[in-house]
Design a protein around this motif. Sequence first.
Motif: not given
Length: 129
Positions: A8, A12, A47
Motif C-alpha cells: 500500500w 500510495s 488513499m
Amino acid sequence: LQELCESWEERSGVACVFHSQGDFARIDDAVSIAVYRVAQEALSNVMRHARASKVRVALAIDEAGPISLRVEDDGIGMQPDRSRHGLGLLGAAERAAALGGHLYIDSRPGAGTRVALELPLADRARAGR
C-alpha cells in the motif's frame, strides 16, 4: 498485514508503519480474513480521502483477547456523522458484528481518522453463544 502495509505504501506514496504484538497462532480463518479486509478497507479510504502523510497499522492480542486492529492516519479527518460513511465501512462494521466484535471510527476534521476493530477470540465467541 505487514505485506499489505508495504505494498500500500508503494502504491500510495504515503508512509505506512506496521506494528504487531502477541501470539496470533490461535486466530481462526474467519477472524484473520476479517482483520485483513478491515485493514484493506481502512487503507483504501486513507488513499482516496485522507490526504495523509503517514498511517500506522497496529495489530495486538493478549492471552485473554480480544484481537484489536487500529489503523490511524494524520490526514484531514471527516465529519463524525455515521450516516455519511461509505459502503466499505458499513461492510466492515457488519463483518465485525457477525464475529461478535465491534468497529469504531473516530475522526474529526483536521485531526485524522482512527478505525479500530475489536474481535473476540473464536473460542470465547462460541462459549458466549
